[in-house]
Design a protein around this motif. Structure first.
Motif, PDB file in Angstrom:
ATOM      1  N   CYS A  22      13.573 -55.927  36.424  1.00  0.00           N
ATOM      2  CA  CYS A  22      13.394 -56.903  37.502  1.00  0.00           C
ATOM      3  C   CYS A  22      13.072 -56.160  38.780  1.00  0.00           C
ATOM      4  CB  CYS A  22      14.661 -57.722  37.674  1.00  0.00           C
ATOM      5  SG  CYS A  22      14.686 -58.730  39.178  1.00  0.00           S
ATOM      6  N   ALA A  23      11.953 -56.523  39.392  1.00  0.00           N
ATOM      7  CA  ALA A  23      11.532 -55.870  40.629  1.00  0.00           C
ATOM      8  C   ALA A  23      11.505 -56.873  41.770  1.00  0.00           C
ATOM      9  CB  ALA A  23      10.152 -55.247  40.458  1.00  0.00           C
ATOM     10  N   ALA A  24      12.065 -56.476  42.887  1.00  0.00           N
ATOM     11  CA  ALA A  24      12.048 -57.299  44.104  1.00  0.00           C
ATOM     12  C   ALA A  24      11.030 -56.719  45.081  1.00  0.00           C
ATOM     13  CB  ALA A  24      13.427 -57.329  44.742  1.00  0.00           C
ATOM     14  N   SER A  25      10.277 -57.612  45.703  1.00  0.00           N
ATOM     15  CA  SER A  25       9.275 -57.163  46.671  1.00  0.00           C
ATOM     16  C   SER A  25       9.162 -58.179  47.786  1.00  0.00           C
ATOM     17  CB  SER A  25       7.919 -56.971  45.988  1.00  0.00           C
ATOM     18  OG  SER A  25       7.458 -58.193  45.448  1.00  0.00           O
ATOM     19  N   GLY A  26       8.542 -57.774  48.868  1.00  0.00           N
ATOM     20  CA  GLY A  26       8.365 -58.686  49.993  1.00  0.00           C
ATOM     21  C   GLY A  26       8.961 -58.125  51.261  1.00  0.00           C
ATOM     22  N   SER A  27       9.295 -59.014  52.172  1.00  0.00           N
ATOM     23  CA  SER A  27       9.797 -58.617  53.483  1.00  0.00           C
ATOM     24  C   SER A  27      11.302 -58.810  53.545  1.00  0.00           C
ATOM     25  CB  SER A  27       9.109 -59.440  54.574  1.00  0.00           C
ATOM     26  OG  SER A  27       7.704 -59.248  54.539  1.00  0.00           O
ATOM     27  N   PHE A  28      12.014 -57.721  53.553  1.00  0.00           N
ATOM     28  CA  PHE A  28      13.461 -57.786  53.689  1.00  0.00           C
ATOM     29  C   PHE A  28      13.950 -56.493  54.322  1.00  0.00           C
ATOM     30  CE2 PHE A  28      13.781 -54.997  50.081  1.00  0.00           C
ATOM     31  CZ  PHE A  28      12.793 -55.416  49.200  1.00  0.00           C
ATOM     32  N   PHE A  29      15.128 -56.573  54.934  1.00  0.00           N
ATOM     33  CA  PHE A  29      15.701 -55.390  55.576  1.00  0.00           C
ATOM     34  C   PHE A  29      16.354 -54.489  54.549  1.00  0.00           C
ATOM     35  CE2 PHE A  29      17.304 -52.838  58.918  1.00  0.00           C
ATOM     36  CZ  PHE A  29      18.599 -52.493  58.578  1.00  0.00           C
ATOM     37  N   SER A  30      17.084 -55.086  53.623  1.00  0.00           N
ATOM     38  CA  SER A  30      17.775 -54.308  52.599  1.00  0.00           C
ATOM     39  C   SER A  30      18.123 -55.210  51.425  1.00  0.00           C
ATOM     40  CB  SER A  30      19.050 -53.671  53.159  1.00  0.00           C
ATOM     41  OG  SER A  30      19.970 -54.657  53.554  1.00  0.00           O
ATOM     42  N   ILE A  31      18.413 -54.582  50.302  1.00  0.00           N
ATOM     43  CA  ILE A  31      18.892 -55.308  49.122  1.00  0.00           C
ATOM     44  C   ILE A  31      20.331 -54.895  48.869  1.00  0.00           C
ATOM     45  CG2 ILE A  31      18.679 -55.567  46.638  1.00  0.00           C
ATOM     46  CD1 ILE A  31      15.705 -55.439  46.941  1.00  0.00           C
ATOM     47  N   ASN A  32      21.188 -55.863  48.741  1.00  0.00           N
ATOM     48  CA  ASN A  32      22.591 -55.593  48.452  1.00  0.00           C
ATOM     49  C   ASN A  32      22.785 -55.566  46.945  1.00  0.00           C
ATOM     50  OD1 ASN A  32      22.829 -55.607  51.223  1.00  0.00           O
ATOM     51  ND2 ASN A  32      23.653 -57.677  51.318  1.00  0.00           N
ATOM     52  N   ALA A  33      23.408 -56.554  46.385  1.00  0.00           N
ATOM     53  CA  ALA A  33      23.634 -56.586  44.947  1.00  0.00           C
ATOM     54  C   ALA A  33      22.401 -57.091  44.211  1.00  0.00           C
ATOM     55  CB  ALA A  33      24.820 -57.480  44.618  1.00  0.00           C
ATOM     56  N   MET A  34      22.249 -56.614  42.989  1.00  0.00           N
ATOM     57  CA  MET A  34      21.256 -57.136  42.059  1.00  0.00           C
ATOM     58  C   MET A  34      21.979 -57.412  40.752  1.00  0.00           C
ATOM     59  SD  MET A  34      17.926 -54.718  42.795  1.00  0.00           S
ATOM     60  CE  MET A  34      16.713 -55.919  42.214  1.00  0.00           C
ATOM     61  N   GLY A  35      21.503 -58.393  40.031  1.00  0.00           N
ATOM     62  CA  GLY A  35      22.226 -58.710  38.814  1.00  0.00           C
ATOM     63  C   GLY A  35      21.444 -59.566  37.853  1.00  0.00           C
ATOM     64  N   TRP A  36      22.075 -59.793  36.711  1.00  0.00           N
ATOM     65  CA  TRP A  36      21.489 -60.607  35.664  1.00  0.00           C
ATOM     66  C   TRP A  36      22.435 -61.750  35.302  1.00  0.00           C
ATOM     67  CZ3 TRP A  36      16.575 -59.888  34.077  1.00  0.00           C
ATOM     68  CH2 TRP A  36      15.968 -58.669  34.387  1.00  0.00           C
ATOM     69  N   PHE A  37      21.847 -62.918  35.140  1.00  0.00           N
ATOM     70  CA  PHE A  37      22.546 -64.099  34.678  1.00  0.00           C
ATOM     71  C   PHE A  37      21.786 -64.618  33.470  1.00  0.00           C
ATOM     72  CE2 PHE A  37      25.415 -65.194  38.283  1.00  0.00           C
ATOM     73  CZ  PHE A  37      25.049 -64.164  39.125  1.00  0.00           C
ATOM     74  N   ARG A  38      22.428 -65.471  32.702  1.00  0.00           N
ATOM     75  CA  ARG A  38      21.731 -66.063  31.564  1.00  0.00           C
ATOM     76  C   ARG A  38      22.164 -67.502  31.365  1.00  0.00           C
ATOM     77  NH1 ARG A  38      24.540 -62.607  26.586  1.00  0.00           N
ATOM     78  NH2 ARG A  38      26.595 -63.617  26.661  1.00  0.00           N
ATOM     79  N   GLN A  39      21.272 -68.264  30.761  1.00  0.00           N
ATOM     80  CA  GLN A  39      21.578 -69.661  30.475  1.00  0.00           C
ATOM     81  C   GLN A  39      21.047 -70.014  29.108  1.00  0.00           C
ATOM     82  OE1 GLN A  39      20.206 -72.452  33.451  1.00  0.00           O
ATOM     83  NE2 GLN A  39      21.683 -73.987  32.773  1.00  0.00           N
TER      84      GLN A  39
END
Length: 119
Positions: A22-39
């Protein structure tokens, strides 16, 4: 705006392995937590694994010892290595990113990736 894109889902037999990215991109100051959920069909979305910016991790009891979450902060990417997969792991897996935009923290979700484990 922040975009979150997952990849790596698919079909596997019980006992097999898959790796999600999973890659995050765009305009942000910082990324804190990243995670996975499922349904899974007919069930509520549940947390699978979380990794903090400093590397601390937390796993659901159902996946602990089989799944490993990791991240590459330089690439704003999180991974989920899934081993010893079981049919009950079948679900749509969603990536969640907590990002700071300006002075506010937001949750961002990916579109989901299907994982199917056959018995």
């Amino acid at each position: 705006q922040v975009q979150v894109v997952e990849s790596g889902g698919g079909w596997v037999q019980a006992g097999g392995s898959l790796r999600l990215s999973c890659a995050a991109s765009g305009s942000f100051f910082s990324i804190n937590a990243m995670g996975w959920f499922r349904q899974a069909p007919g069930k509520q979305r549940e947390r699978v694994a979380i990794i903090e910016s400093g590397g601390n991790t937390n796993y659901a009891d159902s996946v602990r010892g089989r799944f490993t979450i990791s991240r590459d902060n330089a690439k704003n990417t999180v991974y989920l290595q899934m081993n010893s997969l079981k049919p009950e792991d079948t679900a749509v897996y969603y990536c969640n990113t907590v990002a700071r935009v300006g002075t506010t923290t937001y949750n961002y979700w990916g579109q989901g990736t299907q994982v199917t484990v056959s018995s």
